[in-house]
Design an enzyme around this catalytic site. Structure first.
Site, PDB file in Angstrom:
ATOM      1  N   LYS A 186      -4.880  -0.747  -4.396  1.00 54.37           N
ATOM      2  CA  LYS A 186      -4.634  -2.163  -4.687  1.00 54.37           C
ATOM      3  C   LYS A 186      -5.012  -2.499  -6.138  1.00 54.37           C
ATOM      4  O   LYS A 186      -5.567  -1.662  -6.845  1.00 54.37           O
ATOM      5  CB  LYS A 186      -5.370  -3.049  -3.681  1.00 54.37           C
ATOM      6  CG  LYS A 186      -5.028  -2.714  -2.223  1.00 54.37           C
ATOM      7  CD  LYS A 186      -3.583  -3.039  -1.840  1.00 54.37           C
ATOM      8  CE  LYS A 186      -3.038  -2.204  -0.707  1.00 54.37           C
ATOM      9  NZ  LYS A 186      -3.398  -2.567   0.640  1.00 54.37           N
TER      10      LYS A 186
HETATM   11  C1  LIG Z   1      -3.162  -2.450   2.128  1.00 52.42           C
HETATM   12  C2  LIG Z   1      -2.512  -3.442   2.989  1.00 52.42           C
HETATM   13  C3  LIG Z   1      -3.152  -3.990   4.098  1.00 52.42           C
HETATM   14  C4  LIG Z   1      -4.456  -3.473   4.628  1.00 52.42           C
HETATM   15  O1  LIG Z   1      -5.484  -3.438   3.739  1.00 52.42           O
HETATM   16  P1  LIG Z   1      -6.809  -2.624   4.108  1.00 52.42           P
HETATM   17  O2  LIG Z   1      -7.844  -3.153   3.165  1.00 52.42           O
HETATM   18  O3  LIG Z   1      -6.494  -1.174   3.876  1.00 52.42           O
HETATM   19  O4  LIG Z   1      -7.149  -2.886   5.522  1.00 52.42           O
HETATM   20  C5  LIG Z   1      -2.517  -5.001   4.796  1.00 52.42           C
HETATM   21  N1  LIG Z   1      -1.296  -5.438   4.437  1.00 52.42           N
HETATM   22  C6  LIG Z   1      -0.630  -4.915   3.404  1.00 52.42           C
HETATM   23  C7  LIG Z   1       0.711  -5.468   3.059  1.00 52.42           C
HETATM   24  C8  LIG Z   1      -1.210  -3.894   2.655  1.00 52.42           C
HETATM   25  O5  LIG Z   1      -0.519  -3.345   1.644  1.00 52.42           O
END
Ligand SMILES: *Cc1c(COP(=O)(O)O)cnc(C)c1O
Length: 389
Positions: A186
């Protein structure tokens, strides 16, 4: 094969600098490594950055989405409208709570669900709509807010891709209820971690209690001088807290977010320019309303008819050329469990078209311009190979 890269170019890599490392080491030496003062500070700094009224840190965005749905009382007999083109966690959580995911199809260009596509799916059972701000572009918040208001349903923004994204001038997270992720791919990372922000104080307080065994507020302080040794369970809860080691990374990463996003934009512009004349590669389109893109992912579609090769085989050929890629995402309703539980191919034509053709190219702030060039060269080379009889 021409111009083969010698080193593998991963599709993503976190930007970790000496400040990140020093901060974590400081926490390790401090004697306090789980939820503590740095977690409280990161929550506050993240809240201030987004301009949200309240923020609650969590072990992941998945944990955050779980607790938002739970705190809103979503369960047996309820329906939640969501895209199938999303990370499968949201769909799993809706299912685990005993509710039913209702999939809205997407706009092919933006890869996002639209208010017009969602409205006909709203029934008396609908409790919430969960749009995804896809790849870093904002969903149509004006439209979704109007729908939620008119039909009395909750709007929960999956903002995992939207750190720094703006809808018009409005920073995602500044209003409503939004869930962010700090997973390593992210726009900033805490290794694993998430944050729920929102203007509903009662909702955020419920999440705060649910994330730590259902104990009252600030239960983490019970071993500190200020805390009391007694704990009181007010509701059965979970163990979804963020640690100070994670929050430490958040504190040193957050001030670099805008710089990261500027670099992401440069890389995206370079890809756009170099791929414009590759006719087998289709570029997604930006939403038509004013926005600021956080460039979380650089996604393209392979025109499988023109290329004469399937997407998965094509990605294998890129890997042979030392170019890593990702698939964000395979449509959730085509996964085995959902195929076996009333969903499956044929349900969502636009989603399936995209799901079978999309892939994410290498994209992270520390990439060099020449890495972009290498990835594009590898694409052209793999296409040329596929063309040869
Ligand atoms: C990464 C992601 C999540 C989940 O995030 P985590 O912190 O790994 O639980 C949820 N929705 C989308 C669209 C994502 O890309």
């Amino acid at each position: 094969m021409s111009a083969q890269r010698r080193e593998f170019l991963p599709f993503s890599r976190p930007s970790i600098n000496e400040d990140d490392i020093a901060g974590v080491v400081e926490s390790l030496r401090s004697g306090w490594i789980t939820t503590g003062p740095k977690t409280a500070r990161f929550e506050e700094e993240f809240r201030a950055y987004t301009g949200a009224a309240h923020a609650c840190s969590l072990a992941s965005a998945t944990a955050g989405m779980h607790l938002v749905l739970l705190a809103l009382g979503i369960g047996e007999g309820d329906e939640v409208i969501t895209p199938s083109l999303t990370w499968v966690s949201t769909v799993n959580l809706i299912t685990l709570l005993g509710a039913r995911p209702v999939f809205a199809d997407i706009d092919r260009g933006t890869m996002m669900i639209t208010p017009a596509g969602v409205e006909p799916l709203i029934t008396e059972k609908t409790r919430a709509i969960v749009p995804v701000h896809y790849a870093g572009a904002p969903a149509d918040l004006d439209g979704f807010r109007a729908l939620a208001r008119n039909h009395g349903v909750h709007l929960i923004e999956d903002a995992a891709h939207a750190l720094g994204t703006r809808f018009g001038n409005e920073l995602i997270g500044s209003r409503g209820t939004a869930v962010f992720s700090f997973h390593p791919i992210k726009n900033i990372t805490t290794a694993e971690g998430g944050m729920v922000v929102g203007d509903d104080e009662e909702l955020i307080e419920k999440i705060r209690v649910l994330k730590f065994h259902g104990l009252g507020k600030d239960a983490w302080q019970r071993y500190s001088r200020r805390g009391s040794n007694q704990v009181e369970v007010v509701v059965p809860g979970f163990k979804y807290n963020m640690t100070d080691l994670q929050a430490s990374l958040g504190l040193t990463q957050l001030p670099r977010l805008e710089g990261f996003n500027r670099r992401r934009e440069e890389l995206a512009n370079r890809y756009d320019r170099l791929l414009a004349d590759v006719e087998e590669i289709i570029l997604p389109s930006a939403p038509r309303y004013p926005h600021v893109h956080s460039h979380h992912l650089y996604i393209v579609f392979l025109d499988t008819d023109k290329a004469g090769i399937g997407r998965d085989d094509f990605l294998t050929r890129l890997k042979e050329r030392n170019i890593g890629t990702g698939i964000h995402f395979r449509a959730a309703h085509t996964q085995q469990y959902y195929r076996e539980h009333g969903f499956g191919p044929g349900l969502l034509p636009e989603t399936e078209w995209v799901s079978e053709r999309l892939f994410s190219l290498p994209f992270f702030p520390e990439m060099l311009d020449s890495d972009v060039d290498d990835a594009v060269e590898a694409i052209k080379d793999a296409l040329a190979e596929a063309r040869r009889p």
